[in-house]
Write a protein that holds these residues in place. Structure first.
Motif, PDB file in Angstrom:
ATOM      1  N   ASP A  31       7.492  24.613-145.071  1.00 27.93           N
ATOM      2  CA  ASP A  31       8.035  25.232-146.384  1.00 27.93           C
ATOM      3  C   ASP A  31       8.423  26.666-145.501  1.00 27.93           C
ATOM      4  OD1 ASP A  31       6.606  27.271-148.132  1.00 27.93           O
ATOM      5  OD2 ASP A  31       4.950  28.253-147.161  1.00 27.93           O
ATOM      6  N   TYR A  32       9.752  26.547-145.805  1.00 26.78           N
ATOM      7  CA  TYR A  32      10.668  27.501-145.600  1.00 26.78           C
ATOM      8  C   TYR A  32      11.675  27.996-146.285  1.00 26.78           C
ATOM      9  CZ  TYR A  32      10.624  25.817-140.467  1.00 26.78           C
ATOM     10  OH  TYR A  32      10.551  25.534-138.940  1.00 26.78           O
ATOM     11  N   ALA A  33      12.150  29.203-146.089  1.00 30.20           N
ATOM     12  CA  ALA A  33      12.910  29.916-147.711  1.00 30.20           C
ATOM     13  C   ALA A  33      14.118  29.759-146.777  1.00 30.20           C
ATOM     14  CB  ALA A  33      12.313  31.383-147.533  1.00 30.20           C
ATOM     15  N   ALA A  34      15.116  30.193-147.632  1.00 32.48           N
ATOM     16  CA  ALA A  34      16.459  30.604-147.018  1.00 32.48           C
ATOM     17  C   ALA A  34      17.278  31.040-148.141  1.00 32.48           C
ATOM     18  CB  ALA A  34      17.214  29.273-146.755  1.00 32.48           C
ATOM     19  N   SER A  35      17.718  32.362-147.824  1.00 30.23           N
ATOM     20  CA  SER A  35      18.503  33.463-148.365  1.00 30.23           C
ATOM     21  C   SER A  35      20.289  34.002-147.602  1.00 30.23           C
ATOM     22  CB  SER A  35      17.509  34.334-148.594  1.00 30.23           C
ATOM     23  OG  SER A  35      17.771  35.714-147.779  1.00 30.23           O
ATOM     24  N   ALA A  36      20.607  34.035-148.232  1.00 27.73           N
ATOM     25  CA  ALA A  36      21.842  34.027-148.090  1.00 27.73           C
ATOM     26  C   ALA A  36      21.996  36.372-147.613  1.00 27.73           C
ATOM     27  CB  ALA A  36      22.983  33.920-148.520  1.00 27.73           C
ATOM     28  N   GLY A  37      22.651  36.508-146.593  1.00 27.29           N
ATOM     29  CA  GLY A  37      22.447  38.089-146.156  1.00 27.29           C
ATOM     30  C   GLY A  37      24.792  38.231-146.268  1.00 27.29           C
ATOM     31  N   GLN A  76      21.251  27.090-148.660  1.00 28.97           N
ATOM     32  CA  GLN A  76      21.038  26.321-149.682  1.00 28.97           C
ATOM     33  C   GLN A  76      20.955  24.901-148.701  1.00 28.97           C
ATOM     34  OE1 GLN A  76      24.451  26.232-153.050  1.00 28.97           O
ATOM     35  NE2 GLN A  76      23.167  27.155-154.164  1.00 28.97           N
ATOM     36  N   ARG A  77      21.384  24.815-147.779  1.00 28.89           N
ATOM     37  CA  ARG A  77      21.532  23.144-147.357  1.00 28.89           C
ATOM     38  C   ARG A  77      20.462  23.023-146.415  1.00 28.89           C
ATOM     39  NH1 ARG A  77      28.291  23.265-145.826  1.00 28.89           N
ATOM     40  NH2 ARG A  77      28.890  22.087-147.730  1.00 28.89           N
ATOM     41  N   VAL A  78      19.934  24.774-145.914  1.00 27.52           N
ATOM     42  CA  VAL A  78      19.127  24.375-144.735  1.00 27.52           C
ATOM     43  C   VAL A  78      18.227  24.708-145.827  1.00 27.52           C
ATOM     44  CG1 VAL A  78      18.694  27.197-144.310  1.00 27.52           C
ATOM     45  CG2 VAL A  78      18.242  24.961-142.731  1.00 27.52           C
ATOM     46  N   ARG A  79      17.683  25.440-147.331  1.00 28.91           N
ATOM     47  CA  ARG A  79      16.531  25.331-147.695  1.00 28.91           C
ATOM     48  C   ARG A  79      16.366  23.711-148.404  1.00 28.91           C
ATOM     49  NH1 ARG A  79      17.838  28.829-150.777  1.00 28.91           N
ATOM     50  NH2 ARG A  79      19.029  28.486-151.871  1.00 28.91           N
ATOM     51  N   ARG A  80      17.216  22.878-148.521  1.00 28.73           N
ATOM     52  CA  ARG A  80      16.888  21.458-149.098  1.00 28.73           C
ATOM     53  C   ARG A  80      16.759  20.396-148.098  1.00 28.73           C
ATOM     54  NH1 ARG A  80      22.259  20.010-149.946  1.00 28.73           N
ATOM     55  NH2 ARG A  80      22.708  21.298-151.516  1.00 28.73           N
ATOM     56  N   ALA A  81      17.475  21.268-146.750  1.00 24.09           N
ATOM     57  CA  ALA A  81      16.740  19.667-145.561  1.00 24.09           C
ATOM     58  C   ALA A  81      15.490  20.468-145.349  1.00 24.09           C
ATOM     59  CB  ALA A  81      17.630  20.728-144.316  1.00 24.09           C
ATOM     60  N   ALA A  82      14.868  21.504-145.326  1.00 18.63           N
ATOM     61  CA  ALA A  82      13.823  22.114-145.488  1.00 18.63           C
ATOM     62  C   ALA A  82      12.697  21.065-146.207  1.00 18.63           C
ATOM     63  CB  ALA A  82      13.200  23.438-145.131  1.00 18.63           C
ATOM     64  N   HIS A  83      12.954  21.125-147.425  1.00 14.26           N
ATOM     65  CA  HIS A  83      12.052  21.080-148.524  1.00 14.26           C
ATOM     66  C   HIS A  83      11.693  19.496-148.342  1.00 14.26           C
ATOM     67  CE1 HIS A  83      10.300  20.976-152.351  1.00 14.26           C
ATOM     68  NE2 HIS A  83      11.170  19.831-152.524  1.00 14.26           N
ATOM     69  N   GLU A  84      12.413  18.984-148.186  1.00 16.24           N
ATOM     70  CA  GLU A  84      12.901  17.387-147.901  1.00 16.24           C
ATOM     71  C   GLU A  84      11.899  16.963-146.672  1.00 16.24           C
ATOM     72  OE1 GLU A  84      16.966  16.133-147.347  1.00 16.24           O
ATOM     73  OE2 GLU A  84      17.265  16.001-149.107  1.00 16.24           O
ATOM     74  N   ARG A  85      11.823  17.544-145.633  1.00 18.41           N
ATOM     75  CA  ARG A  85      11.064  17.204-144.398  1.00 18.41           C
ATOM     76  C   ARG A  85       9.379  17.809-144.812  1.00 18.41           C
ATOM     77  NH1 ARG A  85      16.101  17.763-143.380  1.00 18.41           N
ATOM     78  NH2 ARG A  85      16.719  16.454-142.012  1.00 18.41           N
ATOM     79  N   GLY A  86       9.590  18.636-145.579  1.00 16.25           N
ATOM     80  CA  GLY A  86       8.066  19.064-146.649  1.00 16.25           C
ATOM     81  C   GLY A  86       7.594  20.325-145.663  1.00 16.25           C
TER      82      GLY A  86
END
Length: 115
Positions: free
Chosen positions: A30-36, A18-28
């Motif tokens: 196009d990254y998706a991050a999921s947990a496994g 969630q945190r890395v997805r948010r950080a990527a989004h804030e920087r514009g």
């Protein structure tokens, strides 16, 4: 860019993803991050470009690296203090550093700096 964060049961990896997805989004970015989890990893590897491995899974790193290598997936061991990266910026820097190096590694490509 599809990022998979792996931990033992999926709980701590969810927070990191969630945190890395948010950080990527804030920087514009196009990254998706999921947990496994380790158990879901054989299936999850087919749907990711990079795997971030929780520090508590270091003993499993060689096996993860072998499985990921057959699919061309980057592997990065997260530093022990990854859970203190509350905004995801340092974790995102690990992803970007790995991609910039263009190498597949079962060992940490970047580690946290000691203060």
């Amino acid at each position: 860019m599809r990022i998979l964060v792996v931990c033992g049961a999926g709980a701590s990896s969810t927070f990191v993803a969630q945190r890395v997805r948010r950080a990527a989004h804030e920087r514009g970015l196009d990254y998706a991050a999921s947990a496994g989890t380790l158990r879901s990893l054989p299936i999850d590897l087919d749907a990711c470009d990079i795997v971030l491995v929780g520090p508590h899974l270091e003993a499993d790193l060689d096996g993860i690296g072998r499985d990921a290598a057959t699919r061309g997936v980057h592997v990065v061991l997260l530093p022990p203090d990854v859970f203190t990266d509350l905004d995801g910026s340092r974790t995102l820097a690990l992803v970007q550093g790995s991609l910039a190096q263009g190498t597949l590694s079962a060992r940490p490509l970047l580690t946290h700096e000691k203060e």
